[in-house]
Design a protein around this motif. Structure first.
Motif, PDB file in Angstrom:
ATOM      1  N   VAL A 106     -75.635 112.970 -61.697  1.00 48.47           N
ATOM      2  CA  VAL A 106     -76.925 112.277 -61.687  1.00 48.47           C
ATOM      3  C   VAL A 106     -78.011 113.191 -62.247  1.00 48.47           C
ATOM      4  N   THR A 126     -63.711 109.805 -63.623  1.00 44.11           N
ATOM      5  CA  THR A 126     -63.989 108.484 -63.070  1.00 44.11           C
ATOM      6  C   THR A 126     -65.048 108.482 -61.979  1.00 44.11           C
ATOM      7  N   SER A 127     -64.933 109.371 -60.980  1.00 44.24           N
ATOM      8  CA  SER A 127     -65.816 109.174 -59.823  1.00 44.24           C
ATOM      9  C   SER A 127     -67.282 109.448 -60.165  1.00 44.24           C
ATOM     10  N   VAL A 130     -68.622 106.211 -61.952  1.00 43.48           N
ATOM     11  CA  VAL A 130     -68.992 105.038 -61.152  1.00 43.48           C
ATOM     12  C   VAL A 130     -70.457 105.147 -60.728  1.00 43.48           C
ATOM     13  N   THR A 131     -70.868 106.375 -60.371  1.00 42.56           N
ATOM     14  CA  THR A 131     -72.260 106.584 -59.984  1.00 42.56           C
ATOM     15  C   THR A 131     -73.195 106.440 -61.178  1.00 42.56           C
ATOM     16  N   SER A 134     -73.931 102.866 -62.595  1.00 41.16           N
ATOM     17  CA  SER A 134     -74.937 102.023 -61.941  1.00 41.16           C
ATOM     18  C   SER A 134     -76.349 102.526 -62.236  1.00 41.16           C
ATOM     19  N   GLU A 135     -76.482 103.836 -62.512  1.00 40.87           N
ATOM     20  CA  GLU A 135     -77.795 104.353 -62.931  1.00 40.87           C
ATOM     21  C   GLU A 135     -78.166 103.801 -64.309  1.00 40.87           C
ATOM     22  N   ASP A 152     -63.849  99.957 -61.405  1.00 42.10           N
ATOM     23  CA  ASP A 152     -65.160 100.056 -60.746  1.00 42.10           C
ATOM     24  C   ASP A 152     -66.242 100.569 -61.686  1.00 42.10           C
TER      25      ASP A 152
ATOM     26  N   MET B 179     -61.206 106.303 -54.178  1.00 37.56           N
ATOM     27  CA  MET B 179     -62.462 106.055 -54.906  1.00 37.56           C
ATOM     28  C   MET B 179     -63.656 106.320 -54.002  1.00 37.56           C
ATOM     29  N   VAL B 182     -67.834 102.479 -52.901  1.00 44.31           N
ATOM     30  CA  VAL B 182     -68.263 102.086 -54.247  1.00 44.31           C
ATOM     31  C   VAL B 182     -69.220 100.912 -54.128  1.00 44.31           C
ATOM     32  N   SER B 260     -74.713 105.475 -55.609  1.00 45.90           N
ATOM     33  CA  SER B 260     -74.041 104.184 -55.579  1.00 45.90           C
ATOM     34  C   SER B 260     -72.557 104.348 -55.275  1.00 45.90           C
ATOM     35  N   SER B 261     -72.024 105.553 -55.398  1.00 49.51           N
ATOM     36  CA  SER B 261     -70.643 105.763 -54.962  1.00 49.51           C
ATOM     37  C   SER B 261     -70.520 107.160 -54.385  1.00 49.51           C
TER      38      SER B 261
END
Lengths: 407, 352
Positions: A106, A126-127, A130-131, A134-135, A152, B179, B182, B260-261
Motif C-alpha cells: 500500500v 497474490t496477497s 488483493v489489497t 481494491s485501492e 480474488d 488467502m 478478503v 481490504s485483505s
C-alpha cells in the motif's frame, strides 16, 4: 524544564519528518523529469510523444524476491524496446518494492501515486495484489498484474486484469489434460495448504477431476513452514495406488518431493503447475530426477520462435540468467498496455491532465471489447474477459533429457 | 500547577501532550494538502504499532517477562474484529460505531488469548513465557491459515475446507484459509487510531502508577521480596499480561480493518520481533520511548524509498537499527548528552 525541551524537540522532529516528505501530490506533467528520476528510461522521449508513467509493484527483497525481480526485469526489457522504437508513446517506468507484504504494498502504491503514475503494473504476488486491487479500484487506476493468480484479485473490480491463468482455471486445465491424454485413472493431489496459490489450483483440479470421472485417491497437504520432509505424504500416495501425483507447488519443495520419491522407489507420473517452472535451474539438483515430469507453463525459454529467442538473448545479456515465466509475463504486460494505449482516443489530453480515471475507463473498454488481442511470449491471440481473466491457450511441457519439450 | 505534581503524572501528561500535538499537526497538514499519499497511508498502521509497542512494554518493561508472540494476540484481534465488522455490516450502518464494536471484540478475544496463555505459564519461574508465547503466535497463525469462515442468514460457518463451508446463496466467505480475510470494507480512520493510542496511554499509565502497578513492578524487581509482603504473584502478573494482550487485540482490529485483505501470515514471528525491537530501542519501561521508536521506525523504511535505492532499502534500515542500538548504549555518548542537558540525572530515564 528538560521535559519541555524534549517535548519541543519531538514536535520539531515530527514537523521535519512530515514536511520533508510532504510533497504535494499534484500529478506532474509529462515533460517534467523531476527529482524522482525513474530507473528505466534510457532514451529521451521524442518531441511531441506522450509519456505514460507505468508504476510496478512487487517484492525485490525477502523470500519472494526472485518473482518480483523477474517481473521487474522482464517489463524493463519491454519498456526499453518500446522507447527505442521512438514512437508516439514513450514509457516512464518505476518499480517499487513491497517485500510481499500487503501493508508495504500500500505504501509502495501511494509512493507511485505521489510520483504521478498513470497505470499500475503489478503486483507480482497474490496477497498484496488483493489489497492493491481494491485501492486501484477505489482510485480508478488501470491495473494489469503479471502473476497474481487468485480470482480474488479481480473479483468485483472492473479495472484489474490478469496476464496469468487464475488458480482454479489452472487446476481445471490440468485435470482436462490428464483426462484427455489418458495419463492416469487414479490420481493423488499433494499441495501446500498454507498457500493460496497451491490450495486454489488443487481445489480447481479436484473439482474438475470429480466431474470428469478421474479418481482422486488421496489428498495430501503440508503446511507452508515445514516443507522439507514429504515421506509421509508420498507413502500415502503410494499406498493409495496413485499413478499420477498432481502437485501444484513451487519448485523448491517439488525438488525435494522428487528426490524423496526416488529414494523410496516410488515412480508415478508427476504433474505440476506453473510454479514448478524453474526446477531445472536449481543449483545442485540432479535433473535426472525430473525426467518425465510434466508441468503447465505459459512460457518455454528454449522455444525457437523469433520473439522468444530475442527476449531470452536480451535478458541473458542484461541480467545474466535465463528468464522464467514471470519475466515473460511482465514483458507481455507492458506490450499489452502499450498496444491498448495506442487505441485510446485523446490519450495525450488524458495524460496531460492527469485524468487517470478516464484513461482507466478507456483501457477497460478496449480490453473487454473482444476485438483487442495481444500476441506475446506467453500466448498468441490473448484476449480478456470482462471479469479480468485472460483467455489464452495453455501449454504443457515435459522434461526429456534434462530440458523442456512442449507437448 | 504542573510543578506540584508527582514526576510520574507529569511525565504521563507530557506523553498525552506529544500525541495530541502530533495529531493536530498531522490533521492540519492533511487539511492543507501538504502531505503525500504515501505518508497518509502510513498513519493508521503507525497508530496500531504504537499501541502494540506500548502494550508490549507493559509485559516486557513493567512486568519484566519476555513475550515473543505479541503478534498472535494482534492476529486474534484482527480476525475477530474483521468478522464482527463484516457480520454487523447490515445491522449497524454507521462505520464508526461498527469500528468501535470491532475494536472492543478484538480486545476481548486478545484478552481471552492472554488468559489462556497466562494462567498456566505465569505460575512458572524463568523464561517459560517467552517460549510459550512464541509457540502461541505460531499456533494462531497456522490455525487461521487453514480456517474458512463465512456468514449467512443461519449465522457463522467455520470449516477447514472451502467446500465444507456450505454457505447459503447470499452468504459471504469472510476468511478464506491461506488467502486470509478478503473483501474487508475499510472502516479504520486516523482519528480512531489517535483515540486508541490515547485510551491505551490512559490504561497503561494509570495501571503503572496505581497500587497494582507498584505491585507488578515489585514482582519484576524482586519476586521473593514481593511475595514476602503478601503480593499475589500470579494475580498481578496475569493482570499486566492480559491487559497487554487485550490492547494488542484492539490494535489488531484497527489494523485488520485498515486493509481490504489481511492474511494470517502477516502476524508471524517477525512481526512480534518488530514490535519487540520498538520496545527495546525505545527503552524498557519507557512508554514515551516506545511511542517515538514505533512511529519513527515504522515510517523510516518507507521514507527511504525516496532515495531510490530499491535493493538496498531494507539493508540501510537494518544498519540504522544497529547504529541506534549501539549509540543509545554508548557510555561516552550518554555522558555527552548529560553535559548538553545539564539537569539530566541518573534514574531520570527510568519509568516515565
Amino acid at each position: 524544564m528538560k521535559k519541555v525541551i524534549s517535548m519541543l524537540l519531538v514536535v520539531a522532529m515530527c514537523l521535519c519528518v512530515l514536511a520533508a516528505c510532504g510533497a504535494p501530490s499534484t500529478p506532474s506533467t509529462p515533460d517534467n523529469s523531476g527529482s524522482s528520476q525513474p530507473s528505466g528510461t534510457t532514451t529521451p522521449p521524442a518531441d511531441g510523444a506522450v509519456v505514460i508513467k507505468i508504476g510496478g509493484i512487487g517484492p525485490l527483497t525477502g523470500g519472494a524476491a526472485i518473482y518480483g525481480i523477474a517481473t521487474q526485469n522482464g517489463a524493463q526489457i519491454a519498456v526499453d524496446e518500446i522507447n527505442a522504437l521512438g514512437g508516439d508513446i514513450q514509457i516512464e517506468y518505476d518499480f517499487q518494492d513491497d517485500t510481499n507484504v500487503a501493508e508495504t504494498a500500500v505504501s509502495a502504491y501511494n509512493n507511485l501515486k505521489d510520483w504521478g503514475v498513470n497505470i499500475i503494473y503489478g503486483t507480482t504476488t497474490t496477497s498484496p495484489c488483493v489489497t492493491i486491487s481494491s485501492e486501484t479500484y477505489a482510485d480508478r487506476y488501470f491495473q494489469l498484474t503479471p502473476s497474481a493468480s487468485s480470482p480474488d484479485v479481480t473479483a468485483g473490480k472492473d479495472n484489474v486484469f490478469q496476464m496469468c491463468f487464475t488458480d482454479p482455471n489452472q487446476g481445471v486445465t490440468a485435470a482436462n489434460y490428464v483426462s484427455e491424454e489418458g495419463l492416469a485413472s487414479k490420481v493423488a493431489v499433494l499441495y501446500n495448504n498454507g498457500d493460496a496459490y497451491s490450495t486454489g489450483i488443487a481445489q480447481g483440479f479436484i473439482d474438475q477431476a470429480n466431474t470428469l470421472g478421474l479418481e482422486v485417491v488421496t489428498e495430501q497437504t503440508f503446511p507452508a513452514d515445514t516443507n522439507t520432509d514429504f515421506n509421509v505424504q508420498l507413502t500415502a500416495c503410494k499406498d493409495a495406488g496413485a499413478e499420477l501425483v498432481f502437485m501444484p507447488i513451487y519448485y523448491t519443495p517439488a525438488s525435494l518431493v522428487l528426490a524423496q520419491a526416488s529414494q523410496m522407489g516410488y515412480d508415478p507420473l508427476f504433474f505440476g503447475g506453473d510454479g514448478m517452472d524453474g526446477i531445472l535451474g536449481i543449483e545442485g539438483f540432479d535433473t535426472a530426477l525430473a525426467e518425465g515430469l510434466m508441468l503447465l507453463t505459459p512460457f518455454n525459454a528454449t522455444a525457437t520462435d523469433e520473439r522468444t529467442v530475442s527476449f531470452v538473448e536480451k535478458y541473458e545479456a542484461t541480467y545474466g540468467e535465463i528468464p522464467n515465466q514471470f519475466a515473460a509475463d511482465g514483458y507481455d504486460c507492458i506490450y499489452a498496455i502499450y498496444e491498448a494505449c495506442q487505441q485510446v482516443d485523446g490519450l495525450a489530453d488524458m495524460i496531460a491532465n492527469g485524468d487517470n480515471a478516464a484513461l482507466c475507463d478507456a483501457l477497460i473498454a478496449i480490453f473487454t471489447s473482444g476485438e483487442f488481442s495481444v500476441d506475446g511470449l506467453t500466448g498468441l491471440g490473448m484476449t480478456w474477459q470482462a471479469n479480468g481473466e485472460v483467455s489464452k491457450a495453455p501449454m504443457v511441457v515435459g522434461v526429456e533429457n534434462g530440458a523442456y519439450v512442449t507437448k | 500547577m504542573i510543578k506540584n505534581m508527582s514526576k510520574a503524572s507529569r511525565s504521563g501528561l507530557i506523553n498525552y501532550g506529544i500525541v495530541i500535538v502530533v495529531f493536530i499537526i498531522v490533521k492540519i497538514l492533511m487539511g492543507a494538502g501538504a502531505m503525500s499519499n504515501m505518508l497518509q497511508s502510513l498513519l493508521i498502521p503507525a497508530c496500531c504499532y504504537i499501541v502494540m509497542a506500548i502494550s508490549l512494554n507493559l509485559t516486557v518493561g513493567v512486568l519484566g517477562e519476555l513475550s515473543l508472540g505479541h503478534a498472535g494476540f494482534m492476529s486474534l484481534g484482527a480476525f475477530s474484529g474483521i468478522i464482527a465488522a463484516t457480520a454487523l455490516q447490515t445491522a449497524i450502518p454507521f462505520p464508526a460505531l461498527r469500528l468501535l464494536i470491532a475494536i472492543i471484540i478484538g480486545a476481548i478475544f486478545g484478552g481471552i488469548g492472554g488468559v489462556i496463555v497466562g494462567v498456566p505459564v505465569l505460575r512458572l519461574r524463568g523464561d517459560y513465557l517467552a517460549i510459550v508465547t512464541l509457540a502461541f503466535g505460531e499456533i494462531i497463525k497456522n490455525i487461521i491459515t487453514v480456517l474458512y469462515i463465512g456468514i449467512d442468514a443461519n449465522g457463522l460457518h467455520i470449516a477447514t475446507k472451502q467446500s465444507n463451508l456450505n454457505l447459503l446463496e447470499d452468504g459471504i466467505a469472510i476468511v478464506k484459509g491461506p488467502m486470509g480475510a478478503v473483501g474487508v470494507s475499510k472502516i479504520s480512520t486516523f482519528t480512531a487510531g489517535f483515540i486508541l493510542v490515547i485510551v491505551t496511554l490512559i490504561i497503561v499509565q494509570n495501571l503503572v502508577n496505581s497500587r497494582q502497578g507498584r505491585a507488578i513492578q515489585a514482582l519484576r524487581d524482586n519476586r521473593i521480596a514481593a511475595e514476602s509482603v503478601g503480593i499475589s504473584v500470579t494475580k498481578y502478573k496475569l493482570m499486566a499480561f492480559v491487559t497487554s494482550a487485550a490492547l494488542a487485540g484492539a490494535a489488531g482490529a484497527l489494523f485488520g480493518l485498515n486493509f481490504s485483505s489481511t492474511g494470517a501470515v502477516r502476524f508471524d514471528f517477525n512481526t512480534s520481533i518488530l514490535v519487540l525491537v520498538f520496545v527495546v530501542l525505545g527503552g524498557l519501561g519507557n512508554i514515551r520511548g516506545s511511542i517515538i521508536a514505533a512511529a519513527v521506525l515504522y515510517i523510516l523504511p518507507e521514507m527511504l524509498r525516496s532515495l531510490n535505492i530499491n535493493e538496498y532499502r531494507m539493508l540501510i534500515y537494518a544498519v540504522i537499527l544497529i547504529i541506534v542500538m549501539l549509540v543509545s548504549n554508548n557510555p561516552q555518548l550518554k555522558a555527552l548528552f548529560g553535559k548538553i542537558i545539564p539537569k539530566r540525572r541518573k534514574g531520570d530515564a527510568e519509568i516515565v
